[in-house]
Structure formats: structure tokens, C-alpha cells
Enzyme design. Structure first.
Site, mmCIF file in Angstrom:
data_model
loop_
_atom_site.group_PDB
_atom_site.id
_atom_site.type_symbol
_atom_site.label_atom_id
_atom_site.label_comp_id
_atom_site.label_asym_id
_atom_site.label_seq_id
_atom_site.Cartn_x
_atom_site.Cartn_y
_atom_site.Cartn_z
ATOM 1 N N THR A 29 0.871 -1.170 0.000
ATOM 2 C CA THR A 29 0.000 0.000 0.000
ATOM 3 C C THR A 29 0.911 1.224 0.000
ATOM 4 O OG1 THR A 29 -0.003 0.255 2.408
ATOM 5 C CG2 THR A 29 -1.646 -1.281 1.452
ATOM 6 N N THR A 88 -1.314 -2.785 19.309
ATOM 7 C CA THR A 88 -0.965 -1.454 19.806
ATOM 8 C C THR A 88 -1.533 -1.207 21.204
ATOM 9 O OG1 THR A 88 -1.501 0.881 19.437
ATOM 10 C CG2 THR A 88 -2.980 -0.680 18.441
ATOM 11 N N ASP A 89 -0.922 -0.260 21.926
ATOM 12 C CA ASP A 89 -1.479 0.132 23.233
ATOM 13 C C ASP A 89 -2.751 0.959 23.070
ATOM 14 O OD1 ASP A 89 -0.348 2.504 22.263
ATOM 15 O OD2 ASP A 89 0.820 2.945 24.062
ATOM 16 N N GLU A 90 -3.044 1.421 21.839
ATOM 17 C CA GLU A 90 -4.194 2.315 21.646
ATOM 18 C C GLU A 90 -5.523 1.595 21.874
ATOM 19 O OE1 GLU A 90 -3.808 5.090 18.401
ATOM 20 O OE2 GLU A 90 -1.631 4.857 18.403
ATOM 21 N N TYR A 111 -9.083 3.490 13.974
ATOM 22 C CA TYR A 111 -7.868 2.672 13.928
ATOM 23 C C TYR A 111 -7.805 1.754 15.145
ATOM 24 C CZ TYR A 111 -3.018 1.424 14.947
ATOM 25 O OH TYR A 111 -1.882 0.730 15.281
ATOM 26 N N ALA A 163 -10.071 0.914 17.266
ATOM 27 C CA ALA A 163 -11.205 -0.018 17.350
ATOM 28 C C ALA A 163 -10.986 -1.209 16.419
ATOM 29 C CB ALA A 163 -12.499 0.701 17.006
ATOM 30 N N LYS A 198 -8.059 -2.380 15.453
ATOM 31 C CA LYS A 198 -6.998 -3.219 16.031
ATOM 32 C C LYS A 198 -7.549 -4.017 17.216
ATOM 33 C CE LYS A 198 -3.201 -3.501 15.175
ATOM 34 N NZ LYS A 198 -2.457 -4.374 14.203
ATOM 35 N N PRO A 206 3.315 21.129 12.445
ATOM 36 C CA PRO A 206 1.931 21.206 12.941
ATOM 37 C C PRO A 206 1.708 20.412 14.231
ATOM 38 C CG PRO A 206 2.064 19.686 11.088
ATOM 39 C CD PRO A 206 3.451 20.196 11.311
ATOM 40 N N ASP A 239 -7.041 20.563 16.745
ATOM 41 C CA ASP A 239 -6.789 19.251 17.345
ATOM 42 C C ASP A 239 -7.446 18.142 16.528
ATOM 43 O OD1 ASP A 239 -5.766 17.482 19.147
ATOM 44 O OD2 ASP A 239 -6.853 18.252 20.879
HETATM 45 P P1 NAD Z 1 2.905 0.687 8.357
HETATM 46 O O1 NAD Z 1 1.647 1.388 7.997
HETATM 47 O O2 NAD Z 1 4.206 1.394 8.228
HETATM 48 O O3 NAD Z 1 3.037 -0.676 7.538
HETATM 49 C C1 NAD Z 1 1.977 -1.533 7.302
HETATM 50 C C2 NAD Z 1 2.396 -2.495 6.201
HETATM 51 O O4 NAD Z 1 1.311 -3.418 5.973
HETATM 52 C C3 NAD Z 1 2.684 -1.821 4.857
HETATM 53 O O5 NAD Z 1 3.887 -2.328 4.318
HETATM 54 C C4 NAD Z 1 1.496 -2.210 3.987
HETATM 55 O O6 NAD Z 1 1.815 -2.292 2.609
HETATM 56 C C5 NAD Z 1 1.143 -3.563 4.575
HETATM 57 N N1 NAD Z 1 -0.259 -3.942 4.315
HETATM 58 C C6 NAD Z 1 -1.369 -3.173 4.472
HETATM 59 N N2 NAD Z 1 -2.461 -3.873 4.118
HETATM 60 C C7 NAD Z 1 -2.035 -5.106 3.743
HETATM 61 C C8 NAD Z 1 -2.687 -6.264 3.276
HETATM 62 N N3 NAD Z 1 -4.021 -6.302 3.107
HETATM 63 N N4 NAD Z 1 -1.931 -7.361 3.000
HETATM 64 C C9 NAD Z 1 -0.594 -7.347 3.141
HETATM 65 N N5 NAD Z 1 0.081 -6.252 3.562
HETATM 66 C C10 NAD Z 1 -0.631 -5.160 3.859
HETATM 67 O O7 NAD Z 1 2.665 0.198 9.866
HETATM 68 P P2 NAD Z 1 3.722 -0.014 11.037
HETATM 69 O O8 NAD Z 1 3.864 1.262 11.765
HETATM 70 O O9 NAD Z 1 4.905 -0.707 10.518
HETATM 71 O O10 NAD Z 1 2.874 -0.991 11.978
HETATM 72 C C11 NAD Z 1 2.957 -2.406 11.839
HETATM 73 C C12 NAD Z 1 2.038 -3.036 12.862
HETATM 74 O O11 NAD Z 1 2.405 -2.612 14.172
HETATM 75 C C13 NAD Z 1 0.570 -2.636 12.697
HETATM 76 O O12 NAD Z 1 -0.226 -3.753 12.946
HETATM 77 C C14 NAD Z 1 0.356 -1.574 13.755
HETATM 78 O O13 NAD Z 1 -0.986 -1.566 14.202
HETATM 79 C C15 NAD Z 1 1.285 -2.049 14.846
HETATM 80 N N6 NAD Z 1 1.825 -1.022 15.730
HETATM 81 C C16 NAD Z 1 2.403 0.109 15.225
HETATM 82 C C17 NAD Z 1 2.948 1.066 16.095
HETATM 83 C C18 NAD Z 1 3.634 2.304 15.582
HETATM 84 O O14 NAD Z 1 3.996 3.175 16.371
HETATM 85 N N7 NAD Z 1 3.863 2.447 14.278
HETATM 86 C C19 NAD Z 1 2.884 0.853 17.469
HETATM 87 C C20 NAD Z 1 2.287 -0.318 17.955
HETATM 88 C C21 NAD Z 1 1.773 -1.234 17.080
HETATM 89 P P1 TYD Z 2 1.028 9.743 15.472
HETATM 90 O O1 TYD Z 2 2.477 9.707 15.139
HETATM 91 O O2 TYD Z 2 0.025 9.900 14.394
HETATM 92 O O3 TYD Z 2 0.733 8.435 16.354
HETATM 93 P P2 TYD Z 2 -0.594 8.050 17.232
HETATM 94 O O4 TYD Z 2 -1.709 8.952 16.885
HETATM 95 O O5 TYD Z 2 -0.824 6.647 16.802
HETATM 96 O O6 TYD Z 2 -0.161 8.181 18.662
HETATM 97 O O7 TYD Z 2 0.796 10.921 16.508
HETATM 98 C C1 TYD Z 2 1.511 10.972 17.736
HETATM 99 C C2 TYD Z 2 0.992 12.164 18.510
HETATM 100 O O8 TYD Z 2 1.362 13.357 17.811
HETATM 101 C C3 TYD Z 2 -0.522 12.190 18.620
HETATM 102 O O9 TYD Z 2 -0.892 12.691 19.901
HETATM 103 C C4 TYD Z 2 -0.948 13.170 17.537
HETATM 104 C C5 TYD Z 2 0.215 14.144 17.465
HETATM 105 N N1 TYD Z 2 0.476 14.738 16.126
HETATM 106 C C6 TYD Z 2 0.596 16.123 16.006
HETATM 107 O O10 TYD Z 2 0.491 16.883 17.006
HETATM 108 N N2 TYD Z 2 0.837 16.635 14.765
HETATM 109 C C7 TYD Z 2 0.929 15.860 13.652
HETATM 110 O O11 TYD Z 2 1.120 16.388 12.516
HETATM 111 C C8 TYD Z 2 0.833 14.433 13.785
HETATM 112 C C9 TYD Z 2 0.949 13.527 12.597
HETATM 113 C C10 TYD Z 2 0.604 13.929 15.064
#
Ligand code: NAD
Ligand code: TYD
Length: 357
Positions: free
Chosen positions: A35, A133-135, A159, A161, A163, A214, A290
């Protein structure tokens, strides 16, 4: 032996695959739909490496997944595939329901069929690790204790919900069918290869481009931040020694308000790549409307994984954020490459005219 990774071209997945193959010769079958968030450039160091088999496809495609499972006979599946950005889930929740809920359901069905057909030994050793995720736990008030694994699920965004729903499905497949699953709930990751739609990489990239930084609302929302390679080591540890059917919270013991994060990034850039006019990058900070339903605080109690599995993060925020900023300075070509037309469209949708400043 091999493992199947889904979503291994995204931020955390690609860091995981690179780390895995840096420490082991066990092959990785990497299934990713590519994606907007998936990027093969992240995996370029593995070009020509026979231990990495990349397959472009959907983890919800039952016949493709059945074929890959039958062909490679993995001993484990690690599920990273998801739609992961809260702001995108607010603009368009449908994709999140489809991928995170329906997609995970189809993956579970494929894995269940494969696991049922395994011989006794491989069947007992098999694991499905679901990355979450912790969310899912919702938002904490200032003085509330950090999330433990028994905290009630109270997701607030489309998101989180979606997960949460996927976590429930994974749990049900263990309870009902005995599928040997592990679930990890991690806090906010940061580090190399992070798509610049999320807070930290967006701030670095905008700062260097002379654009506004931002900050949503008052910038006092608190997140726990974990360096991505620490998340990868935690996943490896849970895969190795976690008890099936259990969930493990993963965090960095590093709660920080967003504004402080932005100030830290600005200070590092002032030191490592000062603005040509000599002014501080904090001058680019711009408070914007916000996020709707914005969760105020997340905090992770990571004592279970530490006590049971002996895992602790290796990086402090100070060391991790310095490495991260340096990585973006050293990888401007990667940044330019991901800033495609689609990325620009997103900035305009989310930040309006400001994005063009
Ligand atoms: P990301 O958005 O960077 O990557 C997601 C990947 O999944 C992409 O490579 C995308 O192409 C692939 N993908 C999407 N739909 C797909 C499908 N139908 N089939 C196969 N591949 C598909 O996300 P990330 O930040 O690397 O997060 C990875 C996982 O970790 C997620 O499940 C997310 O919920 C979880 N997570 C992320 C964070 C964070 O801070 N980024 C924290 C905790 C948990
Ligand atoms: P984000 O990196 O989108 O992660 P998550 O929403 O999953 O925690 O955002 C981290 C925090 O930063 C969140 O409280 C929203 C805030 N944020 C901004 O203030 N400005 C921005 O442009 C973005 C993308 C996030």
C-alpha cells in the site's frame, strides 16, 4: 525452517525483517500488499539475498496465503500487516475495517487450516504472533497508572477499534480452536524507515524543508515512545519464549508530551543541521486544530515482559532520537522517494493550505 511475515515492507515490519536476517539465517517469507505505506526500498539491503522471499499480495487472500504456507511450511507467522495511521482512519475508516478486521480474520482462517494439517511436532511448535498497539486500551488521565495487560479495552479511534477487534479475533481463535497465538501491544515506535505522516518523521522532514511543524491542540498529549529496534527485539523474544494465548505489553518507559518531542527534534536539528539563517527550528512550530477524539495519554506498564521473558529496551529516548534524526539526515534520498504524489495529496487533505507553505 522459515517464518512468514505479513506487512514486512512497512515501518516496523521492514525493521523486523532486516534485524531478523542480521541475526539469523532462518529465511523470511515476506507477504506485503505494498500500500502507500509499504516500500520495497526499505528492504534494498536484502536484494539478491536468498534468505528473503518477497511476495506482493494481500494477507487476506486465502488462496495465496494457503499456497505460501504449503510451499514454505513456516514454523511461525508474524502479523504486521495493517492500516496504521489514526488520522487516515478518521478520514476513511472503511479501509481499516477491511484490512485490520476482515484481513486478520482471513489470515486466521488460513493459518488455522495450515496448523490443523501439521504433524504433531511442528504443530506443537507453531506460533502465530499478532502485532498490536497500546491504543486498544483507550486514553488515560494524567495520574492513572499505566496500561497493564488486564486493562479494559476502550478504543476511541476507528484505527484503535479495528486493532481491538483484530486482537479479539486472535484471542477467540486460541480459546475456541486452540491456535497457538501470541499478541503484543506496543506503544508508539520511532526510528529509521518511518513514513513521514507520523509525528516524529513528519517533524524532521518538515523542519528540514522549512515548512510549519503542525502540533495538534495544545501539544500536551502524552505518548510512550519506543525505538523500533527495541520493538523488534521484544517480538523476537515473545516469539521465542512467550506463553501461547498470552498478551504482552511492550513499551519504552518513556512518557513524553508531543510538544516536548517536537522541541527535542528541533534541538537536535539545531545541533546537527543548523538553519542557514541561524534561527532555531522551534520557530517553525505551528499549533493547528486538534485531532477529533484525540486520546490524551497512553502509558505502558511493561513489567510482565520484563519479569517473564527478561526483555528490556536497549535504547533511551535520548540515544534513540539522536540515531533517528541522524538517519533522516543521512537518508534524504529515501525521504525524497517516499514523498510521491500520493504523499502530497495526503498532506493537503490533512493540513490544508499550510502543507504547501
Ligand atoms: P505501516 O503502515 O508502516 O506498515 C503496514 C504495512 O502493511 C505496509 O507495508 C502495507 O503495505 C502492509 N499492508 C497493508 N495492508 C495489507 C494487506 N491487506 N496485506 C498485506 N500487507 C498489507 O505500519 P507499522 O507502523 O509498521 O505498523 C505495523 C504493525 O504494528 C501494525 O499492525 C500496527 O498496528 C502495529 N503497531 C504500530 C505502532 C507504531 O507506532 N507504528 C505501534 C504499535 C503497534
Ligand atoms: P502519530 O504519530 O500519528 O501516532 P498516534 O496517533 O498513533 O499516537 O501521533 C503521535 C501524537 O502526535 C498524537 O498525539 C498526535 C500528534 N500529532 C501532532 O500533534 N501533529 C501531527 O502532525 C501528527 C501527525 C501527530
Amino acid at each position: 525452517m522459515a517464518i512468514l511475515v505479513t506487512g514486512g515492507a512497512g515501518f516496523i515490519g521492514s525493521n523486523f525483517v532486516l534485524d531478523w536476517l542480521a541475526g539469523s539465517n532462518e529465511p523470511v517469507i515476506n507477504l506485503d500488499k505494498l500500500t502507500y505505506a509499504g516500500n520495497l526500498q526499505n528492504l534494498a539491503p536484502l536484494d539478491g539475498d536468498a534468505r528473503h522471499v518477497f511476495v506482493q499480495g494481500d494477507f487476506g487472500d486465502a488462496s495465496l496465503v494457503a499456497k505460501l504456507l504449503a510451499q514454505y511450511q513456516p514454523r511461525a507467522v508474524v502479523n504486521f500487516a495493517a492500516e496504521s495511521h489514526v488520522d487516515r482512519s478518521i478520514h476513511g475508516p472503511g479501509e481499516f475495517i477491511q484490512t485490520n478486521i476482515v484481513g486478520t480474520f482471513h489470515l486466521l482462517e488460513s493459518v488455522r487450516a495450515y496448523w490443523n494439517g501439521l504433524a504433531e511436532g511442528p504443530k506443537a511448535a507453531f506460533r502465530l504472533l499478532h502485532v498490536s498497539t497500546d491504543e486498544v486500551y483507550g486514553s488515560l488521565a494524567k495520574a492513572e497508572p499505566a496500561f497493564t495487560e488486564t486493562h479494559r479495552y476502550e478504543p476511541n479511534s476507528p484505527y484503535s477499534a479495528s486493532k481491538a477487534a483484530s486482537d479479539h479475533l486472535v484471542r477467540a481463535y486460541h480459546h475456541t480452536y486452540g491456535l497457538p497465538v501470541l499478541t503484543t501491544n506496543c506503544s508508539n515506535n520511532y526510528g529509521p524507515l518511518h513514513f513521514p505522516e507520523k509525528l516524529i518523521p513528519l517533524m524532521i522532514v518538515n523542519a528540514l524543508a522549512g515548512k510549519p511543524l503542525p502540533v495538534y491542540g495544545d501539544g500536551q498529549q502524552v505518548r510512550d515512545w519506543l525505538y523500533v529496534r527495541d520493538h523488534c527485539s521484544a517480538i523476537r523474544r515473545v516469539l521465542e519464549a512467550g506463553r501461547t494465548g498470552e498478551t504482552y505489553n511492550i513499551g519504552g518507559w518513556n512518557e513524553m508530551p508531543n510538544l516536548e518531542i517536537v522541541h527535542t527534534v528541533c534541538a537536535l536539528l539545531d545541533e546537527l543541521r543548523p538553519r542557514v539563517d541561524g534561527k532555531p527550528y522551534t520557530g517553525q512550530i505551528s499549533f493547528v486544530t486538534d485531532r477529533p477524539g484525540h486520546d490524551r495519554r497512553y502509558a505502558i506498564d511493561a513489567r510482565k515482559i520484563e519479569h517473564e521473558l527478561g526483555w528490556k529496551p536497549a535504547e533511551t529516548f535520548a540515544t534513540g532520537i539522536r540515531k533517528t534524526v541522524q538517519w533522516y539526515l543521512d537518508n534524504q534520498a529515501w525521504v525524497a522517494n517516499v514523498q510521491s504524489g500520493g504523499y502530497r495529496d495526503w498532506l493537503t487533505k490533512q493540513y490544508g493550505a499550510q502543507a504547501k507553505a
